[in-house]
Motif scaffolding. Structure first.
Motif, mmCIF file in Angstrom:
data_model
loop_
_atom_site.group_PDB
_atom_site.id
_atom_site.type_symbol
_atom_site.label_atom_id
_atom_site.label_comp_id
_atom_site.label_asym_id
_atom_site.label_seq_id
_atom_site.Cartn_x
_atom_site.Cartn_y
_atom_site.Cartn_z
ATOM 1 N N LYS A 87 -0.142 6.224 -8.693
ATOM 2 C CA LYS A 87 -0.142 5.313 -9.846
ATOM 3 C C LYS A 87 1.127 5.483 -10.683
ATOM 4 N N ASP B 57 -0.084 4.489 -0.560
ATOM 5 C CA ASP B 57 -0.704 5.758 -0.185
ATOM 6 C C ASP B 57 -0.395 6.143 1.263
ATOM 7 N N ASP C 280 0.863 -1.186 0.000
ATOM 8 C CA ASP C 280 0.000 0.000 0.000
ATOM 9 C C ASP C 280 0.898 1.233 0.000
ATOM 10 N N LYS D 64 -0.920 -1.298 -4.331
ATOM 11 C CA LYS D 64 -2.233 -0.699 -4.101
ATOM 12 C C LYS D 64 -2.027 0.801 -3.927
ATOM 13 N N THR D 65 -2.726 1.603 -4.738
ATOM 14 C CA THR D 65 -2.612 3.047 -4.624
ATOM 15 C C THR D 65 -3.745 3.743 -5.358
ATOM 16 N N TYR D 66 -4.141 4.856 -4.805
ATOM 17 C CA TYR D 66 -5.054 5.770 -5.483
ATOM 18 C C TYR D 66 -4.296 7.025 -5.892
ATOM 19 N N VAL D 67 -3.239 7.343 -5.165
ATOM 20 C CA VAL D 67 -2.496 8.585 -5.333
ATOM 21 C C VAL D 67 -1.245 8.412 -6.196
#
Length: 104
Positions: free
Chosen positions: A92, A54, A52, A87-90
């Motif tokens: 990529k 983020d 992860d 895993k990331t939203y910020v």
């Protein structure tokens, strides 16, 4: 089965550079204390290791190379790609950087 390393919560939200001798929260320290032990356990058990990304303030390229690049240099890109899931939203672009520049 899966194991997750949340870098910001389990290691640090402000990351350092390449080597431990240059200061805290280095890529070398992360590799030695968090990434390698979790990777070897996941590999032994044929599990996935979720990373992860983020929650940190950013990722120095030297940190990424000394941790994720070192893992691929020692254990092979194919093995690492099969075991690790980012895993990331910020961040990529970090995943793209790792795949294109470190694991090419």
């Amino acid at each position: 089965m899966e194991t997750t390393i949340n870098i910001a919560k389990e290691f640090g939200s402000v990351l350092g550079g390449r080597w431990e001798r240059l200061g805290p929260y280095s890529g070398e320290e992360f590799y030695r204390t968090k990434l390698l032990p979790a990777y070897l356990t996941a590999l032994k058990n044929n599990d996935k290791l979720i990373i992860d990304l983020d929650g940190t303030r950013g990722y120095p390229s030297s940190f990424l190379d000394q941790s994720f690049g070192e893992l691929a240099r020692i254990y092979g890109t194919d093995s690492v790609r099969t075991t690790l899931i980012f895993k990331t939203y910020v961040f990529k672009w970090i995943v793209d950087y790792i795949n294109k520049e470190l694991w090419k």
